[in-house]
Design a protein around this motif. Structure first.
Motif, PDB file in Angstrom:
ATOM      1  N   LYS B  41      11.096 -19.364  43.202  1.00  0.00           N
ATOM      2  CA  LYS B  41      10.460 -19.978  44.366  1.00  0.00           C
ATOM      3  C   LYS B  41       8.935 -19.957  44.241  1.00  0.00           C
ATOM      4  O   LYS B  41       8.259 -20.967  44.469  1.00  0.00           O
ATOM      5  CB  LYS B  41      10.872 -19.235  45.654  1.00  0.00           C
ATOM      6  CG  LYS B  41      12.361 -19.175  45.880  1.00  0.00           C
ATOM      7  CD  LYS B  41      12.711 -18.494  47.191  1.00  0.00           C
ATOM      8  CE  LYS B  41      12.346 -17.022  47.243  1.00  0.00           C
ATOM      9  NZ  LYS B  41      13.112 -16.183  46.308  1.00  0.00           N
ATOM     10  N   SER B  42       8.410 -18.788  43.879  1.00  0.00           N
ATOM     11  CA  SER B  42       6.951 -18.688  43.748  1.00  0.00           C
ATOM     12  C   SER B  42       6.451 -19.589  42.630  1.00  0.00           C
ATOM     13  O   SER B  42       5.392 -20.213  42.741  1.00  0.00           O
ATOM     14  CB  SER B  42       6.537 -17.245  43.459  1.00  0.00           C
ATOM     15  OG  SER B  42       6.915 -16.411  44.519  1.00  0.00           O
ATOM     16  N   THR B  43       7.216 -19.635  41.545  1.00  0.00           N
ATOM     17  CA  THR B  43       6.848 -20.509  40.434  1.00  0.00           C
ATOM     18  C   THR B  43       6.778 -21.953  40.910  1.00  0.00           C
ATOM     19  O   THR B  43       5.815 -22.680  40.619  1.00  0.00           O
ATOM     20  CB  THR B  43       7.889 -20.378  39.309  1.00  0.00           C
ATOM     21  OG1 THR B  43       8.048 -19.000  38.991  1.00  0.00           O
ATOM     22  CG2 THR B  43       7.467 -21.147  38.089  1.00  0.00           C
ATOM     23  N   MET B 153       3.020 -21.965  51.529  1.00  0.00           N
ATOM     24  CA  MET B 153       3.123 -20.610  52.054  1.00  0.00           C
ATOM     25  C   MET B 153       4.194 -19.845  51.294  1.00  0.00           C
ATOM     26  O   MET B 153       5.369 -20.203  51.333  1.00  0.00           O
ATOM     27  CB  MET B 153       3.430 -20.669  53.551  1.00  0.00           C
ATOM     28  CG  MET B 153       2.493 -21.623  54.290  1.00  0.00           C
ATOM     29  SD  MET B 153       2.855 -21.794  56.044  1.00  0.00           S
ATOM     30  CE  MET B 153       1.916 -20.435  56.709  1.00  0.00           C
ATOM     31  N   ASP B 154       3.777 -18.793  50.600  1.00  0.00           N
ATOM     32  CA  ASP B 154       4.708 -18.020  49.773  1.00  0.00           C
ATOM     33  C   ASP B 154       5.106 -16.730  50.488  1.00  0.00           C
ATOM     34  O   ASP B 154       4.373 -15.758  50.465  1.00  0.00           O
ATOM     35  CB  ASP B 154       4.063 -17.697  48.423  1.00  0.00           C
ATOM     36  CG  ASP B 154       5.081 -17.165  47.428  1.00  0.00           C
ATOM     37  OD1 ASP B 154       6.256 -17.010  47.816  1.00  0.00           O
ATOM     38  OD2 ASP B 154       4.707 -16.915  46.274  1.00  0.00           O
ATOM     39  N   GLU B 155       6.246 -16.748  51.121  1.00  0.00           N
ATOM     40  CA  GLU B 155       6.754 -15.598  51.869  1.00  0.00           C
ATOM     41  C   GLU B 155       5.662 -14.959  52.724  1.00  0.00           C
ATOM     42  O   GLU B 155       5.420 -13.756  52.618  1.00  0.00           O
ATOM     43  CB  GLU B 155       7.328 -14.546  50.897  1.00  0.00           C
ATOM     44  CG  GLU B 155       8.333 -15.142  49.932  1.00  0.00           C
ATOM     45  CD  GLU B 155       9.408 -14.153  49.514  1.00  0.00           C
ATOM     46  OE1 GLU B 155       9.581 -13.144  50.222  1.00  0.00           O
ATOM     47  OE2 GLU B 155      10.066 -14.401  48.508  1.00  0.00           O
ATOM     48  N   PRO B 156       5.006 -15.740  53.588  1.00  0.00           N
ATOM     49  CA  PRO B 156       3.846 -15.209  54.302  1.00  0.00           C
ATOM     50  C   PRO B 156       4.188 -14.050  55.233  1.00  0.00           C
ATOM     51  O   PRO B 156       3.304 -13.282  55.587  1.00  0.00           O
ATOM     52  CB  PRO B 156       3.330 -16.411  55.092  1.00  0.00           C
ATOM     53  CG  PRO B 156       4.506 -17.312  55.225  1.00  0.00           C
ATOM     54  CD  PRO B 156       5.307 -17.126  53.972  1.00  0.00           C
TER      55      PRO B 156
HETATM   56 MG   LIG Z   1       8.115 -14.811  44.988  1.00  0.00          MG
END
Ligand SMILES: [Mg+2]
Ligand SMILES: Nc1ncnc2c1ncn2[C@@H]1O[C@H](COP(=O)(O)OP(=O)(O)O)[C@@H](O)[C@H]1O
Lengths: 285, 255
Positions: B41-43, B153-156
């Protein structure tokens, strides 16, 4: 484990019940969390210092320490008073401070610059890091004759020696600090489209500042050592020259006076770095 | 402005992380991305924002960012990424300093985003003095200051405790109600996705592929945790995710 199981335990030895409060009686949880947090206690340093000088003075006064082995502290103070009154103190301290300031400034600037390059560019790291590692253990004093040939017998060779001595530890501290800067902060800077310059000045440098400042504590102490060495090897004025002259005449009072001035210089430098840290790193709280 | 991933694949040193992902994030809506931890997901978000280049496929911007946007693709990070040596206002000013704005304009933007995130009283505080929830509010304020076209937004909310998370979700809903911002919102928390997402894309375990895309039509401000329609969607997604998460959990981590 509950009280019930404790009381019911048949194996509980009788001796444990007789001496101590009855088993199961409330008792305070023993505290185990102290230590490992050096802080405060600013009085301890000066107190120890005064105590040592006091014992020494008392030993000299009572004849337990002869003036031939160690001069009396009050006699050393008298020499200092004389130096102060005659103005010869500044004759020696002035040039020394100048050399220290110029040499350290050059070494710090070059060291931080090269350290940043090593921290930021792979090519610089591959090329320069081994070079710095090779230079680090070289005793810089041994190079003074070389510097004298390159820069002449005057001030320039002394600046070069001090700068060189400050340079290597500063490089190592700086690129270590850059390596430890949180990469996610750099990512953040890139993600907001910050310029390379902004990222270096506003993220990398402040992030490396704690490491650079603690490196300065080491490198400036080295600078004082090299200052004295350089002045001993060829200077008319300067604290190093003063100590050398006193030593060759076996004038122990003057020798100790010079050494005390050097210690005070070290303390002053350390104090100034502490002030700088508090100003630059106040965000750490 | 819409954002699109077009048949994107990506690998790290032989480990395939994303496989043939095609995904669209339409303007004015929140696209949620859920998947088991380590599924990429972050990638995916880094590819979307140009922090990384995909091995295959393309990340595309469709249409122009709104006029005056300083940083069209703007991140909000899980661990806030605030500079500890700058105050709240200083952290926000950081992202304005490289743009040709006058001092007054900068101060105005900072004051404006602080007011919008209800942080005005904390302008001079250091990050270390703030709670996690407040720090993330600062990071959101900083993102708003850049006038983004899309917020990535990455797991904010993942670093925050449950109560703070609820409060911040309400804040985000209110913010979206006012500004209709576009966002790609990564989370591993289905409740968050169902609360905030207009579209929810479920990724499979590594290598991440899109398993399903769910659309939720209930307006954000009307969503109640006990709404049967939402509960049904969440249960559906959970069934999908559960198998993936269980399998992912049994895998050895590559690196
Ligand atoms: Mg991640
Ligand atoms: N920079 C990187 N280098 C090598 N491997 C990476 C890198 N970033 C992520 N990975 C690997 O890619 C996989 C997906 O990571 P990530 O996108 O962070 O997953 P998620 O955000 O869904 O938890 C993980 O297995 C992780 O170890």
């Amino acid at each position: 484990m509950t009280d019930a199981t404790l009381d019911a335990a048949p194996a509980a030895p009788a001796s444990a019940r007789t001496g101590a409060p009855a088993a199961g009686a409330p008792r305070p949880v023993p505290f185990r969390g102290g230590g490992f947090q050096p802080s405060g206690r600013a009085w301890a340093g000066p107190l120890l210092f005064v105590l040592l000088i006091g014992i020494w003075e008392w030993g000299s006064a009572s004849g337990w320490i002869t003036p031939l082995t160690l001069p009396r502290p009050s006699a050393v103070a008298a020499v200092f008073g004389e130096l102060w009154a005659s103005g010869r103190l500044w004759e020696h301290l002035g040039p020394s401070l100048g050399r220290l300031a110029v040499g350290s400034a050059l070494g710090l600037a070059a060291g931080i610059g090269v350290g940043l390059m090593i921290g930021l560019f792979s090519l610089a790291r591959a090329g320069l890091a081994p070079l710095v590692a090779a230079l680090f253990p070289v005793p810089k004093i041994a190079l003074l004759p070389l510097f004298v040939i390159w820069f002449g017998i005057d001030e320039a060779s002394k600046y070069a020696l001090i700068a060189f001595g400050v340079f290597t530890p500063t490089v190592v501290a700086t690129y270590g600090g850059v390596d430890n800067v949180d990469r996610s902060l750099i990512r953040m800077g890139q993600s907001f489209g910050l310029s390379w310059r902004s990222i270096v000045l506003k993220i990398v440098l402040p992030g490396a500042a704690p490491a650079i400042l603690s490196g300065m504590r080491v490198s400036l102490a080295i600078a004082i050592i090299l200052l004295v060495a350089a002045e001993m090897l060829g200077a008319e004025h300067g604290v190093g020259a003063f100590v050398l002259t006193a030593g060759s005449l076996y004038d122990l009072e003057s020798l100790f006076c010079g050494v005390a001035i050097l210690s005070a210089l070290g303390l002053a430098v350390s104090f100034l770095i502490g002030r700088l840290e508090r100003r630059l790193l106040d965000w750490r709280g | 402005m819409d954002l699109r991933l077009d048949a994107v694949s990506h690998a790290y040193g032989g480990v395939e992380v994303l496989r043939d992902v095609t995904l669209e994030a339409p303007a004015g809506r929140i696209t949620c991305l859920v998947g088991p931890s380590g599924c990429g997901k972050s990638t995916l978000l880094r590819l979307l924002g140009g922090l990384e280049r995909p091995d295959a496929g393309r990340a595309l911007m469709l249409g122009d960012p709104p006029a005056g946007s300083l940083n069209p693709l703007t991140y909000v990070f899980q661990h806030f990424a605030l500079l500890p040596w700058r105050t709240v206002a200083g952290n926000i000013r950081l992202v304005l300093e490289d743009h040709p704005l006058s001092r007054a304009e900068r101060d105005e933007i900072v004051a404006d985003v602080l007011a919008r995130t209800r942080l005005t009283d904390f302008a001079k505080a250091w990050p270390r003095q703030l709670s996690g929830g407040m720090r993330q509010r600062v990071a959101i304020a900083r993102a708003l200051a850049a006038r983004p076209a899309v917020m990535l937004m990455d797991e904010p909310l993942s670093a925050l405790d449950a109560q703070t998370r609820e409060l911040l979700m309400d804040d985000l809903v209110a913010l979206w109600g006012r500004e209709r911002f576009t966002a790609v919102y990564v989370t591993h928390n289905l409740a968050e996705a169902v609360r905030l997402g207009h579209r929810i894309a479920v990724l499979s375990r590594r290598p991440g592929q899109v398993r399903e895309i769910a659309e939720i039509d209930t307006p954000l401000e009307d969503r109640r945790p006990d709404d049967p329609a939402l509960v049904a969607v969440q249960a559906d997604l959970w069934r999908l995710l559960r198998e993936e998460a269980a399998d992912a959990d049994r895998e050895l981590t590559g690196a």
